[in-house]
Design a protein around this motif. Structure first.
Motif, PDB file in Angstrom:
ATOM      1  N   GLN A  42     -79.536   5.807   6.651  1.00 34.68           N
ATOM      2  CA  GLN A  42     -79.576   7.107   7.279  1.00 34.68           C
ATOM      3  C   GLN A  42     -81.005   7.699   7.730  1.00 34.68           C
ATOM      4  O   GLN A  42     -80.291   8.131   8.518  1.00 34.68           O
ATOM      5  CB  GLN A  42     -81.306   7.736   6.168  1.00 34.68           C
ATOM      6  N   LYS A  43     -81.364   6.852   8.402  1.00 32.39           N
ATOM      7  CA  LYS A  43     -81.871   7.376   9.483  1.00 32.39           C
ATOM      8  C   LYS A  43     -81.169   6.660  11.320  1.00 32.39           C
ATOM      9  O   LYS A  43     -80.795   7.359  12.045  1.00 32.39           O
ATOM     10  CB  LYS A  43     -83.473   6.642   9.981  1.00 32.39           C
ATOM     11  N   THR A  44     -80.817   5.753  10.347  1.00 30.49           N
ATOM     12  CA  THR A  44     -79.406   5.176  12.088  1.00 30.49           C
ATOM     13  C   THR A  44     -78.439   6.018  12.512  1.00 30.49           C
ATOM     14  O   THR A  44     -77.562   5.777  12.919  1.00 30.49           O
ATOM     15  CB  THR A  44     -79.983   3.623  12.100  1.00 30.49           C
ATOM     16  N   LEU A  45     -77.690   6.417  10.926  1.00 27.87           N
ATOM     17  CA  LEU A  45     -76.080   6.371  11.377  1.00 27.87           C
ATOM     18  C   LEU A  45     -76.104   7.655  11.489  1.00 27.87           C
ATOM     19  O   LEU A  45     -77.476   8.392  11.375  1.00 27.87           O
ATOM     20  CB  LEU A  45     -75.436   6.433  10.288  1.00 27.87           C
ATOM     21  N   VAL A  46     -75.177   8.133  12.521  1.00 26.78           N
ATOM     22  CA  VAL A  46     -75.252   9.549  13.184  1.00 26.78           C
ATOM     23  C   VAL A  46     -73.988  10.380  12.651  1.00 26.78           C
ATOM     24  O   VAL A  46     -72.854  10.102  11.892  1.00 26.78           O
ATOM     25  CB  VAL A  46     -74.078   9.118  14.539  1.00 26.78           C
ATOM     26  N   GLU A  47     -74.601  11.693  11.635  1.00 28.38           N
ATOM     27  CA  GLU A  47     -73.740  12.729  11.232  1.00 28.38           C
ATOM     28  C   GLU A  47     -72.222  13.314  12.207  1.00 28.38           C
ATOM     29  O   GLU A  47     -73.007  13.230  13.458  1.00 28.38           O
ATOM     30  CB  GLU A  47     -74.807  13.804  10.923  1.00 28.38           C
ATOM     31  N   GLY A  48     -71.463  13.400  11.720  1.00 29.10           N
ATOM     32  CA  GLY A  48     -70.453  13.673  12.051  1.00 29.10           C
ATOM     33  C   GLY A  48     -69.337  12.210  12.591  1.00 29.10           C
ATOM     34  O   GLY A  48     -68.583  12.646  13.168  1.00 29.10           O
ATOM     35  N   HIS A  49     -70.122  11.185  12.821  1.00 30.33           N
ATOM     36  CA  HIS A  49     -69.497   9.760  13.396  1.00 30.33           C
ATOM     37  C   HIS A  49     -69.128   8.710  12.311  1.00 30.33           C
ATOM     38  O   HIS A  49     -68.409   8.176  11.989  1.00 30.33           O
ATOM     39  CB  HIS A  49     -69.935   9.851  14.894  1.00 30.33           C
ATOM     40  N   ASP A  50     -70.132   8.460  12.081  1.00 29.55           N
ATOM     41  CA  ASP A  50     -71.024   7.371  10.296  1.00 29.55           C
ATOM     42  C   ASP A  50     -70.710   8.267   9.990  1.00 29.55           C
ATOM     43  O   ASP A  50     -70.095   7.396   8.445  1.00 29.55           O
ATOM     44  CB  ASP A  50     -71.972   6.964  10.989  1.00 29.55           C
ATOM     45  N   TYR A  51     -71.134   8.966   8.786  1.00 30.51           N
ATOM     46  CA  TYR A  51     -70.490   9.810   7.930  1.00 30.51           C
ATOM     47  C   TYR A  51     -70.459  11.610   8.344  1.00 30.51           C
ATOM     48  O   TYR A  51     -71.119  12.054   9.793  1.00 30.51           O
ATOM     49  CB  TYR A  51     -71.492   9.258   7.438  1.00 30.51           C
ATOM     50  N   GLY A  52     -69.525  11.823   7.136  1.00 28.99           N
ATOM     51  CA  GLY A  52     -69.728  13.546   7.197  1.00 28.99           C
ATOM     52  C   GLY A  52     -70.620  14.243   6.932  1.00 28.99           C
ATOM     53  O   GLY A  52     -71.273  13.800   6.084  1.00 28.99           O
TER      54      GLY A  52
END
Length: 250
Positions: A42-52
């Motif tokens: 949750q801290k590492t992934l980027v919203e809009g790129h890794d998750y919607g």
């Protein structure tokens, strides 16, 4: 004792024996590791790129292909694909693919995921895409859905992400916005800011100024429209009351 009851009793006994033979200490340790891994993701992934983004009507964001690939890389897992069913009708322009994604670590199968896509999905209908390219598009979409399905399973991430549906998110959100009722607007839950976890209806009762601010500033079309509906309903109610006050008594 009938056969169905006997089978159910045997299954229950078998399940209970599995639990009784478990090392609870190891299970607790594994659950803690899963929880910590989820927090790292949750801290590492980027919203809009890794998750919607989480669109209204959904309680969780959707995991996207780049996010899935990062997670598998962290786990040292490789992926392979197998087409398990396909239809390629060039004459009618219909294509459909069902794909299996096989995840492996050290050449051993860890888990599998399934994904399907076909050219009759609403997002393809009425489009300007070359009909002869639809087959390739559907195959890629099926592979992507299978990858995300497998990743959610192997990483125990279904608690925080939903299936990869970013390709449908815009259509679904537009459809929800167009058919939104006043009750739908009131029930939308805000997932950010000082009113995180509150519905727009609850916020409207206590802070109409914030609703007005969201109406003008929110980049979420669903929330902006919902706020506009709430403010319009207030205006309509006031107008009705004013007209009633101006009417002469009977």
């Amino acid at each position: 004792m009938n056969d169905d009851f006997k089978v159910k009793e045997d299954n229950y006994t078998y399940a209970l024996s599995i639990i009784e033979n478990m090392d609870i200490g190891n299970i607790e340790d594994s659950m803690n590791k899963i929880y910590k891994f989820q927090k790292v993701i949750q801290k590492t992934l980027v919203e809009g790129h890794d998750y919607g983004k989480t669109f209204y009507g959904s309680s969780k964001p959707s995991l996207l292909k780049p996010g899935s690939e990062k997670i598998l890389m962290l786990l040292g897992i490789s992926s392979e694909y197998e087409i398990i069913d396909k239809v390629q009708n060039y004459e009618d322009g219909f294509f459909a693919f069902s794909v299996k994604c096989i995840l492996k670590k050290n050449e051993k199968i860890v888990t599998e995921g399934l994904g399907h896509s076909n050219s009759r999905e609403r997002k393809y209908l009425g489009g300007k895409q070359d009909v002869y390219m639809l087959g390739n598009t559907c195959l890629k979409m099926a592979k992507k859905r299978a990858l995300v399905d497998a990743t959610l399973t192997v990483a125990s991430l279904s608690d925080i992400f939903t299936q990869d549906m970013e390709d449908m998110t815009q259509f679904e959100e537009e459809e929800r916005v167009e058919t939104m009722s006043l009750k739908d607007a009131k029930d939308i839950k805000v997932t950010f800011g000082k009113y995180n976890g509150k519905t727009l209806g609850e916020i409207y009762k206590n802070d109409k100024g914030y609703i007005n601010w969201l109406c003008e500033k929110s980049r979420d079309d669903g929330i902006a429209r919902a706020c506009k509906m709430l403010l319009s309903s207030e205006f309509d109610t006031e107008e009705i009351q004013k007209k009633a006050d101006r009417m002469p008594p009977e």
